[in-house]
Design a protein around this motif. Structure first.
Motif, PDB file in Angstrom:
ATOM      1  N   VAL A 218       2.107   5.862   5.923  1.00  0.00           N
ATOM      2  CA  VAL A 218       3.168   6.523   5.151  1.00  0.00           C
ATOM      3  C   VAL A 218       3.240   7.995   5.531  1.00  0.00           C
ATOM      4  O   VAL A 218       4.324   8.553   5.764  1.00  0.00           O
ATOM      5  N   THR A 219       2.077   8.649   5.611  1.00  0.00           N
ATOM      6  CA  THR A 219       2.030  10.070   5.929  1.00  0.00           C
ATOM      7  C   THR A 219       2.583  10.350   7.316  1.00  0.00           C
ATOM      8  O   THR A 219       3.305  11.329   7.543  1.00  0.00           O
ATOM      9  N   ARG A 220       2.266   9.464   8.275  1.00  0.00           N
ATOM     10  CA  ARG A 220       2.637   9.720   9.670  1.00  0.00           C
ATOM     11  C   ARG A 220       4.043   9.246  10.012  1.00  0.00           C
ATOM     12  O   ARG A 220       4.740   9.885  10.791  1.00  0.00           O
ATOM     13  N   HIS A 221       4.458   8.101   9.450  1.00  0.00           N
ATOM     14  CA  HIS A 221       5.663   7.455   9.979  1.00  0.00           C
ATOM     15  C   HIS A 221       6.797   7.270   8.979  1.00  0.00           C
ATOM     16  O   HIS A 221       7.943   7.092   9.407  1.00  0.00           O
ATOM     17  N   ALA A 222       6.495   7.254   7.689  1.00  0.00           N
ATOM     18  CA  ALA A 222       7.524   6.818   6.735  1.00  0.00           C
ATOM     19  C   ALA A 222       8.634   7.843   6.549  1.00  0.00           C
ATOM     20  O   ALA A 222       9.770   7.485   6.217  1.00  0.00           O
ATOM     21  N   GLY A 223       8.329   9.146   6.711  1.00  0.00           N
ATOM     22  CA  GLY A 223       9.355  10.157   6.479  1.00  0.00           C
ATOM     23  C   GLY A 223       9.780  10.217   5.026  1.00  0.00           C
ATOM     24  O   GLY A 223      10.958  10.416   4.718  1.00  0.00           O
ATOM     25  N   THR A 224       8.840  10.017   4.108  1.00  0.00           N
ATOM     26  CA  THR A 224       9.146  10.017   2.682  1.00  0.00           C
ATOM     27  C   THR A 224       8.155  10.911   1.957  1.00  0.00           C
ATOM     28  O   THR A 224       7.089  11.255   2.492  1.00  0.00           O
ATOM     29  N   HIS A 225       8.526  11.265   0.721  1.00  0.00           N
ATOM     30  CA  HIS A 225       7.654  12.121  -0.087  1.00  0.00           C
ATOM     31  C   HIS A 225       7.050  11.369  -1.261  1.00  0.00           C
ATOM     32  O   HIS A 225       6.453  12.002  -2.145  1.00  0.00           O
ATOM     33  N   SER A 226       7.186  10.041  -1.290  1.00  0.00           N
ATOM     34  CA  SER A 226       6.623   9.284  -2.415  1.00  0.00           C
ATOM     35  C   SER A 226       6.159   7.911  -1.956  1.00  0.00           C
ATOM     36  O   SER A 226       6.715   7.338  -1.018  1.00  0.00           O
ATOM     37  N   ALA A 227       5.155   7.426  -2.633  1.00  0.00           N
ATOM     38  CA  ALA A 227       4.623   6.085  -2.370  1.00  0.00           C
ATOM     39  C   ALA A 227       3.912   5.623  -3.627  1.00  0.00           C
ATOM     40  O   ALA A 227       3.612   6.426  -4.529  1.00  0.00           O
ATOM     41  N   SER A 228       3.657   4.339  -3.722  1.00  0.00           N
ATOM     42  CA  SER A 228       2.945   3.795  -4.887  1.00  0.00           C
ATOM     43  C   SER A 228       1.897   2.797  -4.421  1.00  0.00           C
ATOM     44  O   SER A 228       2.089   2.084  -3.442  1.00  0.00           O
ATOM     45  N   VAL A 229       0.790   2.791  -5.147  1.00  0.00           N
ATOM     46  CA  VAL A 229      -0.310   1.864  -4.876  1.00  0.00           C
ATOM     47  C   VAL A 229      -0.518   1.032  -6.128  1.00  0.00           C
ATOM     48  O   VAL A 229      -0.705   1.580  -7.224  1.00  0.00           O
ATOM     49  N   ARG A 230      -0.488  -0.284  -5.968  1.00  0.00           N
ATOM     50  CA  ARG A 230      -0.669  -1.196  -7.107  1.00  0.00           C
ATOM     51  C   ARG A 230      -1.888  -2.080  -6.843  1.00  0.00           C
ATOM     52  O   ARG A 230      -1.953  -2.771  -5.830  1.00  0.00           O
ATOM     53  N   ILE A 231      -2.815  -2.029  -7.778  1.00  0.00           N
ATOM     54  CA  ILE A 231      -4.036  -2.842  -7.695  1.00  0.00           C
ATOM     55  C   ILE A 231      -4.035  -3.794  -8.887  1.00  0.00           C
ATOM     56  O   ILE A 231      -3.889  -3.354 -10.036  1.00  0.00           O
ATOM     57  N   ARG A 232      -4.177  -5.084  -8.615  1.00  0.00           N
ATOM     58  CA  ARG A 232      -4.200  -6.056  -9.716  1.00  0.00           C
ATOM     59  C   ARG A 232      -5.436  -6.940  -9.576  1.00  0.00           C
ATOM     60  O   ARG A 232      -5.655  -7.578  -8.544  1.00  0.00           O
ATOM     61  N   TYR A 233      -6.264  -6.928 -10.637  1.00  0.00           N
ATOM     62  CA  TYR A 233      -7.470  -7.764 -10.678  1.00  0.00           C
ATOM     63  C   TYR A 233      -7.146  -9.104 -11.323  1.00  0.00           C
ATOM     64  O   TYR A 233      -6.509  -9.152 -12.386  1.00  0.00           O
ATOM     65  N   ALA A 234      -7.540 -10.167 -10.696  1.00  0.00           N
ATOM     66  CA  ALA A 234      -7.408 -11.517 -11.262  1.00  0.00           C
ATOM     67  C   ALA A 234      -8.794 -12.165 -11.262  1.00  0.00           C
ATOM     68  O   ALA A 234      -9.771 -11.612 -10.736  1.00  0.00           O
ATOM     69  N   ALA A 235      -8.855 -13.363 -11.854  1.00  0.00           N
ATOM     70  CA  ALA A 235     -10.164 -14.020 -11.976  1.00  0.00           C
ATOM     71  C   ALA A 235     -10.765 -14.362 -10.628  1.00  0.00           C
ATOM     72  O   ALA A 235     -11.982 -14.299 -10.445  1.00  0.00           O
ATOM     73  N   ASP A 236      -9.919 -14.738  -9.671  1.00  0.00           N
ATOM     74  CA  ASP A 236     -10.448 -15.208  -8.390  1.00  0.00           C
ATOM     75  C   ASP A 236      -9.982 -14.396  -7.194  1.00  0.00           C
ATOM     76  O   ASP A 236     -10.336 -14.711  -6.061  1.00  0.00           O
ATOM     77  N   HIS A 237      -9.168 -13.357  -7.422  1.00  0.00           N
ATOM     78  CA  HIS A 237      -8.718 -12.578  -6.281  1.00  0.00           C
ATOM     79  C   HIS A 237      -8.320 -11.174  -6.710  1.00  0.00           C
ATOM     80  O   HIS A 237      -8.199 -10.872  -7.901  1.00  0.00           O
ATOM     81  N   LEU A 238      -8.125 -10.351  -5.704  1.00  0.00           N
ATOM     82  CA  LEU A 238      -7.661  -8.975  -5.893  1.00  0.00           C
ATOM     83  C   LEU A 238      -6.388  -8.796  -5.085  1.00  0.00           C
ATOM     84  O   LEU A 238      -6.349  -9.140  -3.898  1.00  0.00           O
ATOM     85  N   SER A 239      -5.345  -8.284  -5.730  1.00  0.00           N
ATOM     86  CA  SER A 239      -4.087  -8.021  -5.040  1.00  0.00           C
ATOM     87  C   SER A 239      -3.938  -6.521  -4.822  1.00  0.00           C
ATOM     88  O   SER A 239      -4.167  -5.725  -5.738  1.00  0.00           O
ATOM     89  N   VAL A 240      -3.577  -6.163  -3.606  1.00  0.00           N
ATOM     90  CA  VAL A 240      -3.374  -4.754  -3.241  1.00  0.00           C
ATOM     91  C   VAL A 240      -1.980  -4.634  -2.640  1.00  0.00           C
ATOM     92  O   VAL A 240      -1.619  -5.381  -1.719  1.00  0.00           O
ATOM     93  N   GLU A 241      -1.184  -3.689  -3.179  1.00  0.00           N
ATOM     94  CA  GLU A 241       0.184  -3.515  -2.692  1.00  0.00           C
ATOM     95  C   GLU A 241       0.461  -2.028  -2.545  1.00  0.00           C
ATOM     96  O   GLU A 241       0.163  -1.228  -3.448  1.00  0.00           O
ATOM     97  N   ILE A 242       1.002  -1.637  -1.402  1.00  0.00           N
ATOM     98  CA  ILE A 242       1.367  -0.249  -1.134  1.00  0.00           C
ATOM     99  C   ILE A 242       2.840  -0.233  -0.761  1.00  0.00           C
ATOM    100  O   ILE A 242       3.273  -0.923   0.178  1.00  0.00           O
ATOM    101  N   LEU A 243       3.623   0.549  -1.493  1.00  0.00           N
ATOM    102  CA  LEU A 243       5.069   0.628  -1.298  1.00  0.00           C
ATOM    103  C   LEU A 243       5.453   2.065  -0.999  1.00  0.00           C
ATOM    104  O   LEU A 243       4.846   3.007  -1.543  1.00  0.00           O
ATOM    105  N   ASP A 244       6.429   2.249  -0.134  1.00  0.00           N
ATOM    106  CA  ASP A 244       6.981   3.591   0.077  1.00  0.00           C
ATOM    107  C   ASP A 244       8.491   3.484   0.097  1.00  0.00           C
ATOM    108  O   ASP A 244       9.056   2.399   0.271  1.00  0.00           O
ATOM    109  N   SER A 245       9.139   4.617  -0.071  1.00  0.00           N
ATOM    110  CA  SER A 245      10.605   4.644  -0.135  1.00  0.00           C
ATOM    111  C   SER A 245      11.198   5.254   1.122  1.00  0.00           C
ATOM    112  O   SER A 245      12.314   5.758   1.099  1.00  0.00           O
TER     113      SER A 245
END
Length: 385
Positions: A308-335
């Motif tokens: 995001v810092t090098r290539h996205a050309g944006t000033h905002s991003a979001s990181v979403r971490i979700r814990y579940a019983a059997d897995h971990l979800s990781v999501e990174i979004l930029d605009s």
């Protein structure tokens, strides 16, 4: 070569020993024989003994040859002797060579020849040479010789199979060691790529900002230089931890804790210093993650924010971490503008994917509908998906 020479020496020794035994049994001194051994008898004994030297190379041929010598010797020469021993050794060799059917056929033919000879004596009203009890013993001896040869062949076959299994096990062990070494090199390469790529990217961005701002805003330039100093120090610390596995055994191992999601704030702060505002959202009941899952999640977020810092050309991003019983979800979004061609084959994306797959998870990356870029990882914690 040495093994073949040893086999030839053994064959020669067997031929000599059998020949000596046959001669000693034929020209015995006590009780003395009434008829001296005839030249034809000597020739047949020598022929049968010499034939045994070739028994390994031509087992069936030598068995048939020694049988033929016995068929000629006993009716035609005097005195009788144990030349049949040469046939017994040759018959054993046929069975021991794995030619069980041929050994049975040769033994049966020898028995039929003995029976035919006895029948001819009975028809000619001459005394029999082999009575019924001796014929019964002959059958037993032939069966025993063939059976012993078959046992020897089975034993060698078992030994060969055991040796082959041992060689295969050693080959598998070496292959496993090479595979683990390759996996370790790939792991270290990913670590180095993530550590250096992230921090050097931040250093590059801050250095560029410092050079750009220096004439107009020295205060902001000083802040950028401080960020460069912090990023370089963090890069060195993580580099030492990553290369710890390559240190000499007499050196102290690094004591810094392994990177994990508990240091997520450091990543977002570094990105914000580089000019990207990062929002963080954590949902689900937080659990203690296995070290390899925690590290993989951290590195995926780190690499995604680096991109995001090098290539996205944006000033905002979001990181979403979700814990579940059997897995971990990781999501990174930029605009940002996303990838103009949907390219997801860069080293960064490939490295993140390899990390996820290495621990049994998966990762997808691509442009978002409406603009921007999305990286999403599914990492197993326990149980089935």
């Amino acid at each position: 070569m040495a093994e073949a020479s040893h086999a030839r020496t053994l064959d020669a020794a067997v031929a000599v020993v059998v020949g000596l035994i046959v001669v000693a049994g034929t020209v015995r001194l006590w009780p003395p024989v009434s008829v001296p051994l005839q030249p034809a008898g000597w020739a047949l004994i020598v022929a049968a003994s010499v034939g045994l030297y070739f028994r390994r190379r031509f087992p069936v041929v030598i068995a048939a040859f020694t049988l033929a010598v016995c068929v000629v010797y006993y009716p035609a020469t005097e005195p009788d002797g144990p030349i049949v021993l040469a046939f017994v050794v040759a018959l054993y060799t046929v069975a021991a060579a794995g030619k069980l059917v041929a050994a049975i056929v040769v033994a049966a033919v020898s028995l039929l020849l003995v029976v035919a000879g006895e029948i001819s004596l009975i028809v000619a009203r001459e005394p029999r040479q082999v009575d019924n009890f001796e014929l019964f013993l002959l059958v037993g001896w032939l069966i025993a010789v063939v059976a012993l040869g078959a046992v020897a062949d089975n034993r060698r076959a078992y030994q060969r199979e055991a040796d082959q299994r041992a060689v295969e096990a050693e080959r598998n062990r070496e292959e496993a060691l090479r595979r683990r070494a390759t996996e370790e090199r790939l792991r270290i390469a990913r670590e180095l790529h993530d550590v250096l790529g992230h921090h050097l990217s931040l250093i590059n961005v801050q250095a560029s900002a410092a050079l750009h701002r220096q004439p107009a805003d020295p205060a902001q330039s000083s802040g950028a230089l401080v960020a460069i100093k912090d990023s370089s120090r963090e890069a060195l610390r993580e580099l030492r931890a990553t290369l710890g596995v390559l240190r000499q055994v007499d050196e102290a191992a690094p004591t810094a804790p392994a990177a994990g999601l508990d240091r997520l704030g450091d990543l977002t702060a570094a990105a914000e210093v580089a000019g990207v505002a990062v929002s963080t959202e954590v949902s689900g009941s937080r659990v203690d993650l296995p070290a390899e899952i925690d590290l993989a999640a951290y590195r995926i977020v780190q690499e995604a924010l680096t991109n995001v810092t090098r290539h996205a050309g944006t000033h905002s991003a979001s990181v979403r971490i979700r814990y579940a019983a059997d897995h971990l979800s990781v999501e990174i979004l930029d605009s940002g503008g996303g990838s103009a061609e949907g390219d997801t084959d860069g080293n960064g994306i490939r490295g993140m994917t390899e990390r996820a797959v290495a621990i049994g998870g998966e990762l997808t990356a691509g442009n978002r509908d409406g603009g921007g870029f999305r990286v999403a990882a599914w990492l197993p914690i326990g149980g089935d998906r």
